[in-house]
Motif scaffolding. Structure first.
Motif, short mmCIF file in Angstrom:
data_model
loop_
_atom_site.label_atom_id
_atom_site.label_comp_id
_atom_site.label_asym_id
_atom_site.label_seq_id
_atom_site.Cartn_x
_atom_site.Cartn_y
_atom_site.Cartn_z
N GLN A 165 -0.39 -44.97 -12.49
CA GLN A 165 0.40 -45.41 -11.32
C GLN A 165 1.86 -44.96 -11.41
OE1 GLN A 165 -1.20 -46.60 -8.62
NE2 GLN A 165 -3.02 -46.27 -9.87
N THR A 166 2.42 -44.93 -12.62
CA THR A 166 3.81 -44.47 -12.77
C THR A 166 3.90 -42.96 -12.57
OG1 THR A 166 3.45 -44.42 -15.16
CG2 THR A 166 4.61 -46.33 -14.27
N GLY A 167 2.86 -42.26 -12.94
CA GLY A 167 2.80 -40.81 -12.69
C GLY A 167 2.73 -39.99 -13.95
N TYR A 168 2.18 -38.80 -13.77
CA TYR A 168 1.99 -37.89 -14.92
C TYR A 168 1.84 -36.47 -14.39
CZ TYR A 168 -2.95 -38.43 -13.55
OH TYR A 168 -4.12 -38.46 -12.84
N ARG A 169 1.88 -35.52 -15.30
CA ARG A 169 1.75 -34.11 -14.92
C ARG A 169 0.63 -33.46 -15.71
NH1 ARG A 169 7.43 -31.66 -14.66
NH2 ARG A 169 7.47 -32.94 -12.78
N THR A 170 -0.13 -32.57 -15.07
CA THR A 170 -1.21 -31.82 -15.72
C THR A 170 -0.93 -30.34 -15.55
OG1 THR A 170 -2.43 -32.26 -13.68
CG2 THR A 170 -3.09 -33.51 -15.61
#
Ligand code: 5GP
Ligand code: ZN
Length: 116
Positions: free
Chosen positions: A81-86
């Motif tokens: 929910q806070t976010g991430y990168r792939t």
């Protein structure tokens, strides 16, 4: 780099230790040895594929599985929910140093955009 001298193939064979966070018949995920964020996990296919350029059409489902595995780990690590990168780095300009495809999962802090 071939399968015989590939560091990630050695990690799959457990000849080199790693902090494994997920494993099944097709994929493995482990913590990056030099993390660039509080959560930095690499998701790889067990099959040796050097770069994204070498991904065959018959391997599209496997590539999708790497992404789905990243999303499941992000949820498990509570960064969904806070976010991430792939990210897949491909060849020199992207800074690829290990020639066995790996999906970087980065999160746990605010990530800047565009990347360097
Ligand atoms: P690339 O630049 O090729 O996309 O990223 C390779 C990543 O693999 C780097 O983030 C690096 O820290 C990581 N790495 C390289 N060697 C090892 C290793 O032996 N074990 C682990 N866990 N990560 C590694
Ligand atoms: Zn390999």
């Amino acid at each position: 780099m071939t399968e015989t001298n590939c560091i990630f193939c050695s990690i799959i064979k457990k000849e080199i230790p790693s902090k494994i966070v997920y494993e099944d018949e097709e994929v493995m995920a482990f913590e990056d040895i030099n993390p660039a964020a509080p959560v930095h996990i690499l998701i790889i296919p067990k099959q040796h594929i050097a770069t994204l350029n070498d991904l065959k059409e018959t391997e599209e489902k496997l590539a999708g599985k790497l992404l789905k595995t990243a999303a499941l780990i992000a949820k498990d690590k509570k960064i969904d929910q806070t976010g991430y990168r792939t990210i897949f780095n491909t060849n020199a300009n992207a800074g690829q140093v290990v020639f066995h495809i790996h999906l970087h999962l980065l999160g746990g802090r605010k990530l800047t955009w565009p990347p360097g």
